[in-house]
Structure formats: structure tokens, C-alpha cells
Design an enzyme around this catalytic site. Sequence first.
Site, PDB file in Angstrom:
ATOM      1  N   CYS A   1     -10.030   1.600   8.290  1.00 57.31           N
ATOM      2  CA  CYS A   1      -9.306   2.840   8.549  1.00 57.31           C
ATOM      3  C   CYS A   1      -9.922   4.002   7.789  1.00 57.31           C
ATOM      4  CB  CYS A   1      -7.829   2.691   8.207  1.00 57.31           C
ATOM      5  SG  CYS A   1      -7.521   2.004   6.594  1.00 57.31           S
TER       6      CYS A   1
ATOM      7  N   GLU B   1       0.867  -1.201   0.000  1.00 60.42           N
ATOM      8  CA  GLU B   1       0.000   0.000   0.000  1.00 60.42           C
ATOM      9  C   GLU B   1       0.897   1.242   0.000  1.00 60.42           C
ATOM     10  OE1 GLU B   1      -2.336  -0.638   3.561  1.00 60.42           O
ATOM     11  OE2 GLU B   1      -3.557  -2.156   2.593  1.00 60.42           O
TER      12      GLU B   1
END
Lengths: 730, 730
Positions: free
Chosen positions: A449, A353
Site C-alpha cells: 500500500c 495498525e
Amino acid sequence: MTMTDSAMGHSTPLKLGDVTVTDAFWHAEQELVRTAVLPYQWRALNDDVPGAAPSYCMHNFRAAAAQNARKGAEGKRFVPPAYSYRGFESKPEDPAHPDPDTFYGFVFQDTDFSKWIEAVGYSLAHHPDAELEATADRAIDVVCAAQLDNGYLDTYYILNGMDRAFHNLRWHHELYCLGHLIEGAIAYWEGTGKDKLLKAAERFADYTASYFGPNPGQCKGYPGHEIAEMALARLFEVTGERKYLDLAKFFIDQRGTEPNYFRYEGERDRKDGTADTAWQFDCPYAQAHEPVREQQEAVGHAVRAGYLYSGMADVARLTDDPTLAEACGNLWRNIVDKKLYVTGGIGGTREGEAFSYDYDLPNDTAYSESCAAIALAFFARRMLELEPKAEYADVMELALYNTTLAGMALDGKSFFYVNPLEVDPYACRRDKRLDHVKPVRQKWFGCACCPPNIARIVESVQEYAYTLADDGSTLYTHLYMGGEAKATLAGVPVRLDVDADLPWHGDGSVVVHLDGPATFTLAFRLPGWAGAPTVAAGTIATTGESGASPRVARELRDGYLYLTGEWHDGDVVSFDFPMPVRMLKANPLVREDANKVAFSRGPITFCAEERDNGSNLHLLHADVAKVLDDPESVRVDEFDFQAGAKGIDERGQGEVEPVVRRMVKLEVPAWREPVPETVAAAPAGAEAPAFAPLYADYAPAERKPVTATLIPYFAWANRGENEMTVFLNV
Amino acid sequence: MTMTDSAMGHSTPLKLGDVTVTDAFWHAEQELVRTAVLPYQWRALNDDVPGAAPSYCMHNFRAAAAQNARKGAEGKRFVPPAYSYRGFESKPEDPAHPDPDTFYGFVFQDTDFSKWIEAVGYSLAHHPDAELEATADRAIDVVCAAQLDNGYLDTYYILNGMDRAFHNLRWHHELYCLGHLIEGAIAYWEGTGKDKLLKAAERFADYTASYFGPNPGQCKGYPGHEIAEMALARLFEVTGERKYLDLAKFFIDQRGTEPNYFRYEGERDRKDGTADTAWQFDCPYAQAHEPVREQQEAVGHAVRAGYLYSGMADVARLTDDPTLAEACGNLWRNIVDKKLYVTGGIGGTREGEAFSYDYDLPNDTAYSESCAAIALAFFARRMLELEPKAEYADVMELALYNTTLAGMALDGKSFFYVNPLEVDPYACRRDKRLDHVKPVRQKWFGCACCPPNIARIVESVQEYAYTLADDGSTLYTHLYMGGEAKATLAGVPVRLDVDADLPWHGDGSVVVHLDGPATFTLAFRLPGWAGAPTVAAGTIATTGESGASPRVARELRDGYLYLTGEWHDGDVVSFDFPMPVRMLKANPLVREDANKVAFSRGPITFCAEERDNGSNLHLLHADVAKVLDDPESVRVDEFDFQAGAKGIDERGQGEVEPVVRRMVKLEVPAWREPVPETVAAAPAGAEAPAFAPLYADYAPAERKPVTATLIPYFAWANRGENEMTVFLNV
């Protein structure tokens, strides 16, 4: 703290309670969060959303609180869950019957609560809501009951056994949980004045500050996932307790130094047999490959990086550290010059990521996590606090208006984690390389998140609009938001009454209210999208009781117009920033954008959707010659965007309730290359149908003139699953 | 076997011993394999190549032979290696001291030997070599000594315990090992007349034929990795034993039917606890998702697919099965119309080393395995055997001359597994998404499928040049290779003496030798690259003793010119196929090739290397307008290509010995977009150096006229690590 020359330019945001946002755009976003996201989020962290992955967040706090009540907590031996020492996610064997005393979910699941309470705090600051506050207070009671006597507060170890707490900093997220807890506690205290959670956060921070540090016997580690750095700096600013700033600085100074703490941890675990295959930690992934002051390139997990850089900027400002400020500048330049999407997103690769290498900005496989754009906005605001330069605000604005908002559906009920710049839903289904790319927003994530991160930044967006110079002389307007801002300037209370209609219109006004004449500076950002600073500055006029005001001197510096002089009540600063449609090309070193253009207007980046333009968007070409020849050939239409879509699977993914939002679309001269026709199938039993050949002698494509309709990027995928692209072939 | 109408067009290759290849191009390739690859390969499968991953192939055969000698083999219980039930690869704890009784390497490691012996057999057919033959005979003795009394011959189970043999067809490779053993044994028998290995292969096939089949008590499974189908068909053709064809047909008919055998295996293993996470088998990966006759789209692992389709075409021909032939035709169309690289490669994605979805042909992340191109050539030749159509030969030629040969360095000592169409070495190092892409060839692979596969097809390439109609009436020339071909036509022995200089020149001649006049047909393929068939056919002239021969009738059908009539000794067929440079564009549905062109000439696809054209090849644009306006503006230069490069790492990867090969390069009108200049760094202590902005207002790129130098794709990466691209931006 000494105030040197370099510190002279420092400024800090106005308090949340001193700024309101009432313009149509941001008011709608904040209402969406307040009315849709916060209640949904509360249900999510109580595992009460049918079809969505359970959070187990409040379950874990309740389990820890119950264990505390039984006084058995600290004696328990750590039992790493069997699946993996990384212990990323643990699930009950029977989802319908989770064990009430067992930890479930991701190791960082506590932060679901912390992010929610942070957004709740911001919301309550402006929109009192007794019921919401009562719910929050009850949740806080549970959370505080889970805290150990020594101040430690992370349910993963409280429930699994404390003897290995702070022993897997590289993969477990205790310091990340600490950071979010601090952020949430401060926001709730700011919003309500209640300090129960703040005190709990301080106690956890106190425990952490005794555990980590430079003294003999103290742990020399630092967060695997950063955020504690910026949270501790903020806690210092709120409490004045120097030890919190010292701990933030310790974490930052220590990071990436030799002997490398994460490598030490991995070797230790490998030797004692508690490590799984992840013992060889990828230090660049967590920005721990070299001391932060030596880092020139933004690498690794983009959210972690953005949080670290934000903490570095905070500590640089609060400790007046020029070498740290310089490191922030270097990393900023690397991001903005080589690693930033035109949508304000960062993180080119799903592998970790993470940031990809310089100029690698793929559109279809982009990661561009919503949280990473938010982290970039955090970093940008802190760079502004270090030094007001319009570029920081330009990037902050780009990240806020585009990728951050794209993360949330227009009904506030589904979310993107990944924000690609080009999507073909068929490819997403067929191609494992695109597993991370979803063509429609999802209802919730186990690793949640992004949704609460969007909630907390939207509810506090006014903190990004203004900063006040540390010497009280200057109030900076970075973002133009309709509403009020209050500050004490040169010792006197001043209120700005702002009328603005960003991002659709570049004009507006600021009325200055104060009791009597006073001398101070109002500095206004000249947006990069408005053209040359001199042009943008030229549209700013000041009028007092007696027309154009010679009382105010004008100075243009670093993309800001400084208006200094004697201000009277009722003075008006008007602005009318040009908002041309811009046809952008990427730096030629960006291979993925060769022969392509993107369109923007003001802070908004646009995109083409299949819904408006048909399928095979790669065959839709911008007629760049026509646009260059006649910029007026691009039409700017203000219109009512009709969102709304049925869900595309049984979990309702992709579902968007009917919503109407005023926005602007672009009608761009374009041409289409026809899709080659399939030759008609031969009669049954004969040969298979023949298709246009895969390769043929080159001839210029047939050009069928069309008009491309572009909508704001943040609004894509609100009308069901379809193709989308930001860049158009030329 | 009945000979129906549909079977009338069937043909089969000439025997390897009846064809020689003496032209400069293929002779050089065959010599390379004979002198460099075969000895290297022998050392590799004896773990005797420093720095290369050990094969353990001969180690395993020796261990199994020793175990047989001790008579303990069949009683041993299967002990799955601890690492994984898939058991893909097992390594000794101390590589310097492998246990002499233990199996190491991949489950299919036996095939290293089988592929080597196959290439050795082909080589010996034309180039007797007593020392090589003696080495091979000794190896065969070891292999045969490893065979169990019942005929079973796969060292993985012989050494690990036989009670689970043929119990994990989906992941283990026993039937794959059987197939390669048959192919190798036949080749060695053809090359030397020695049948020891052939008898061993037959005994393993006999055992397999009794184990699998439609009768009660027989296993209903089929190969996880196909190849046994085509190998068994060939064994039938060599031995006349119908049971081998029946078994091939059983495997094909059974594949993908319900209840699905692979799902059954997975469920069984999950229940009895012997499965790892791989129990849920991805049936499309192994073309087992539906019955083969219903398959319309080429999916899954590209090598497996190509081998399956080849076996299907064999069985369709040998059993005269129109529905199976139709399925082959459908799958062929799907590949050629939607899934074929312009280099003759197949397999767009590394996920499963597989075909991607229709029209997804990425250049940089391509898999395009060398073995897959070879499998495509296998399939194409078998389609030709079913039905002579020039398209099959065009694709076969494309795969052979480009991706197959690109798999091997010009010194025969290093190999590509993956054959991308666009490479940036910097990206390969930085980007995990490109882990599979190597910018230079590697010395050897633990999973060594490609190097020996290249060796065996190059050593038998003459089998792809001709087929003889089953009724003995017609000899087809599919590929033009200098050399001799012998066949019995209409009952009389005929020899063709071919003079050709492909792939560089399109002209040549065929002299017909026979004892006395006889009537038969010679059919010549009209290559697709030569333009319209009528044009190509027009260049073919026949001259007999008395000038132009009215004895021979001409008929043009399916891309072949059929010359039928009375042939006399000394008759000459001359040809002069046009070989224009072709500027190709992909079907517009191929998103990755939008705004790009590739160049080809004859069967050769070209590419640009950094070495000739500088870095940032994406900024090198073909001047398509100029080329369209004046095709002569592309220069064709015959030249001596100088290969040779130092190794780039301690294992010598990328090393190529100095070699000179005559070939053709293209000089193409082009233009370059300049690389934006970095603004000079500011003085030390000041701000970081500024770079050209990442996004700027669009303006047409500055065009610096240049000439692009393109070399044959197969020759790339022979001068060290550098950028390469097949497609040029326009």
C-alpha cells in the site's frame, strides 16, 4: 445543492493541470517518482522484481480477462481458499509456476494497479511520456477486459466465484478496490483525457450503487476498509452524477448504526459455518462502533480512519451538512490535540495498525504508517476545503514533508511502511515486539500500500497547494511551492508565478499575471512555524507598478492574510517568513516524551542518527539551558547530503544508490553521558569479565559537551542501518 | 563423589525441620499461606472456586485412577485433541458437565497437585494439622491410583493414550510433571515422614531413568520445560540413588547438543503429519540452542531458564564439575549485570515470557513473572551452595522480598502472574500490548503456576536462610530471620537463637546454644545494602560470658564475616547493619531508566502509588538534588499499612480483605509538573473544547514542590486499582 452561510467558506483545489511545481525540493521528489518509482512499480505489479514479494496484480487481471473471454465467470461457485475465510493472502504452491487461472495475493491486490495508474495519470499531466502512456493503455485494456458485463470488477471474486461477492465487507476489500479504481481512473482521465478506465470505474460504481442503498432489497452494508466514500464524492464532482454522492453519503450515514452490519455479517457467517475465528469483528478497528456523527475519538486502523474522515469532509462540503462537518471537526481535534506525532504521523500502535489511546505516542514501537500520514494529508486538505484555517494546512504540511517523504528512500527504490521516531537496529533484530519496525527501507511489500500511495501523493502534491473559493472570489495559497498556478478569479484568468525555496528558506515572491486590472482576493497562509500570525503577516508585502500598493486591503483571519482589492498585472506579493529553529516539548500527558525535546525548523522535523552522533543516542542530551539562553547557539547549515548505502541482506534491503540532495542540518549544543566501561576481562580460566553494575547509587551523570547533528527526518536511514531518534533526552 | 579443592566451599541448606521462623514478617507470610492459600488452592484444584478458571487437576487424577481400575489404560491409542498438537489446553464443551473419563486443562495440570502437596509438606513440618494431613493423604491416594504399573504418571497421556508418551518433549510437560511430583513428594515426606507419594515419584523417576539415557535404545531427549534436573538431584540427595543424579546430569549434558533433539522431534512430526505450525521449535526459548556449558547469555522463557540453571548448579556441586560451575557463573553474571529488575524480577518481555536482550528492562511492558523471581531465588541459593558469596544472597533476598511477595495480595487471596514496574490501569485496558499486565491481582489462573509457587517458597523460606558446609565446619547465615536454627557443627549439636526484625530494622542478635565449648565457624553475610563489607562487619560484635570474646577470630571473605574459634553456650553475636535509604540509578545502557531513580532501603524496593501521590505519576519527579544535598531529607516512617479493596469486576478481581501490616514507607522530597489544563469547553453548538497543544516550545517545567510517598513494592495494588511506578523521573 443549496449554498448556505456555512457553505460560503468552501473551496476546492485547482485542477492538477493548472498548477506546476518547479522548485528544487518538490521537483526532485516528483522526478524521483517518475523516473524510479513508476517503472519499478510497474515491474512489481507484473512480478518482475527479483527478490521482492510477487504482487500477482496483473496476473489476476489477466486471469479474469481470460475467464471472461471464455464466458464462464458468473456461473462459478465461490470456493473460499482453504487457509482462512478472511482470505487475506493466497500464494501458489510452486511460486515459479502460478496457475494462470487462479487468484493470488491479497484480496485487495487489484489496487496495486489502481494506485499505479493514478500516479501515472498525475505524472502524464505534467510530463508527457508516450511510452509510459502506451504501457498504461495496454494495462487498462487488460483491466477492462476483466470487468464483468454487469460492471463488477474485483478479480478476487471474479476468479473465485461471484455468489459471495459483497458478502464479506468487513474483511474483504471490494469497496476499497472500487474506491482506488475510481481514483486511478479519474487521474488518468485528467492526465490524458482518455476515459476508457473512467467509464469502467463508473460502470463498477453504477453496479455498486444499485447493490447498496436505502431502498428495500438493497444491501445495508458499507466498506470494511474505507476510501470509496471520498472516491465516489470525487466521481460526483467529475461527472456531476448525483447517485455517486448519494452512495458516498449512504455509506457514511449507515456506518456504525444499529443493527450493526458487520456484527450481522459475522453472526451470519458463524451460523452458516463459513466464518473462521474472525467472525467477531472489532468494530472500532473499522470505525463502525457507533454512527460517525457521534464519534468523538479517532480510533482503529489509522489509514481506514483517515480515509473515512476525508470522505466525511467531502460529503459534508458537497451536501452542506453541518452535523457531519462538526463530526469531522471533533475527530480532527482529537487527532491533533492527542494523537499526532511530531513527524506528522498517526497510529501509535501496531495492534490493528491503529490509533492508540489519547496521548499514547510511543517512539520506538510507533506504527505511524506512511499511508496514514498520507491519509491525514487527505483529511487536512478536505478540512481546508470546508473552511480555510491555517491549522489544517500546518498539519497537512507536517505530514507531507516528514512522514510521507520518510516513507521513500532518496533514490526512490525502497520504502518504509512503518515510521518509528526512535530506532535501535539491534533491538529490532532481538525484540519481537518490534517485528513491525524495520531499521532500513524494504524493496517492496506483498501488501504494497505504501510505495504507490507515496507515488500518487507526490505526483499530485500541487493539488495541496491551492484552493479556489466556490464563489470564485478568493484564491488560497496553502503551501508555498515554486511554480505556476492558474485560476479564474472574479471571472478573469489569473496566473501566479511563485518563487519559493521551501522547506529550507522562508522567503519568496508571487508575481500576479492577468490581462487587465481586476478585483479579487488572494489569501496567503501564515505558517504556524513562522510564529505569531501578525509577525508572519508583517513580512508579506505587496508591490505594484507604483511601489507599495494601497489598492489592496489586508485582513488577517484564521491564520490567513486576505489581500483584497484591485490587482494589476505584474503586482508582486513578497513574503519572508521567519524560520527559527524550534525546540519542542510534548504535552506533559505524553508519557513517552517526558524529559525530551524535538527540534524543528519550518515544516521540517529533525532527527539524530548514529552515523553523525555515535551509538547509544539515548545518552546524547540536548543542552536545553544553553539553547534557551542563546538560541543562536543552534547552527543552521545548508549542505549537500550524501545518501548511499550497501544492501544489508541478500535481497538488498537497505540499499540506497549514491544521491546528493541539498538540505539543512542543525548543529545543536548537547552533552553526552559516557557509556560505562566494561572492566577488562580477567585472565582465561578465571572469573567472567565484570561489567559496570546494573544499579548503583545515583549521582548526576558526567556531562561531556558535544554537538548534536540533526538531519531532516525524511532523510534518515539513507546511509545504511543505524540508530535514530527524533526526541533527545534533556 | 570426590571432594576436591573446588568442592571444599560447598554447603547445603539446613533441613526444613531444623529451622523455625518466628519473626513478624515471615511468620505473617507463612501464616497467610497456611490459612488462606493452601485451603483456597485445594478448592481450586478441585474446581471449587466460583468464578475462577477450573483446574481439572484432581478431575484428571480421578479419571486416570478410574481408568486404571478398569485395566484399559495402556492399550489405548493416543488421540491428540483436535485443537492443536501442542495440546496446551483442553476444555469441556459444556463446562457444567465435564466428561468423567476425559483429560481437561493444560498438559501440565498435574503439577497443580504437586505444588500444593509440596507447600502442604512444608507447612506440616512446622505446623501439624491433622485435618490438612488427612486431606492430603486422600489426595495422594488418588494420585497414586492414577500411576501405571510401569511407574509412568502423567494423566494427559494416561487418559489420551500412551503410545505417544515422551514423544513431544518440546511442548508437552511430562518431565516437568515428573520434576514437580518429586519436589512435592520429598516435601511431604520431610514434613510428615510418610513415603507413599515419594515411592510413587521414585517409580516414575525409575521409569524415566530407563527410558532416557546414553545407552543404545534409550531416548536422547530432555525436558522442554526444565525442573526435573533440580528435582532429580534432590531425589539423589534424599535417597542416595546415584541413577537419579546420573539422569539429571544426562539431561543437562545432552541439552542443546547436535543433532538437536527438539529439531529432530519437530521434523519427525512435520513428516508424519502430527505437527501443527509449532513444529519449528524456538530452541533458545527452552535454552536448547547450544550445549549448556557454552551458553553465555540467559535467554528464553525466564522460569525455564532459572530452573535449568538451578539444576546445573546442583549437578555441578554434586558431581564437582568445574566447567558446569563456570557456565552457571557466566549465566549468573549475565543476569545480574544486564537482565535483572531492581525488584529482583527477571524476564523483560512477554514474547515467550522471556529474558529480553541485554539491558532491555522495560518498566510498563515487563513480564517479570512471579515464578521467574522464585526461579532466580532457587538459582541464587544453589550458587551459594557452590560457593558462599554475598552477591548471591543479595540477589536471592531481593527476589524473595520484592517480586516473589508482590505476587500475592496481603490477604493471600489473589495473585500476580506478571509484575510490572510501572502501571497505568487506563493503558492496561486500552492497549493490547499490555494484555499481559493486570493492574490488580487475579483470583486464580487456569495456568496456575504462580500462586502455588509462591506458596511453596514462602512455606520453605527458612531453607534459604542457612547452609552448612559439607565438611561440617561452618554454618552460614545468609538471611537474618528471627527464629531458631539447629545444626551439627564440628560434631556437636548447636542451636542458634536469632532475634531479627528484617526487612525493617538492621539490628539483631544471635545467641549460641551448645552443651559445652566447641570450635567451629559461624559465617555471617554482610548485606550489600548495608554499605561496604568492612562497615557492616564492624557492627558485628561477639560477646561471651566474659564480655568481648577474644576466643573468636574474625575474617572477612567474599562478603561474609567468618567467626572461628571456641564457642561457649550463651555466646552472643550481635549485629547492627546500617539501613540507609538508597537512591538508585540504572546503568546508563538501560534506555528505559534514563533520567530515572528508584528508592530502596535494606532489601526492600519501594514504589509510588497513585493512591498516595495522585495520578499521572510520570509527572512526579524525585528532587534528586535535595536528596543528594541532604540524605536526611528522606523520611523513614514505620506505620500500619491498611490493605483492603472492593473487587473491580464480577469475579472479584482486585478484591483484598481489610488487613493491617506493619511496614515502612518513605517520604521523599519531590516536585510535580502540573497537568496542563483543558481550556473550558465552548458553548454548545460551538467548536469542540480546546486542549493544551500537543507540542509547544520547550520551557523548563513548572516545579510544584511535593512529598512523594513510597511504599514497599510487594505491597502495591492492595488498595484497589491505581497507577504505580518504581522508577521516578528526576
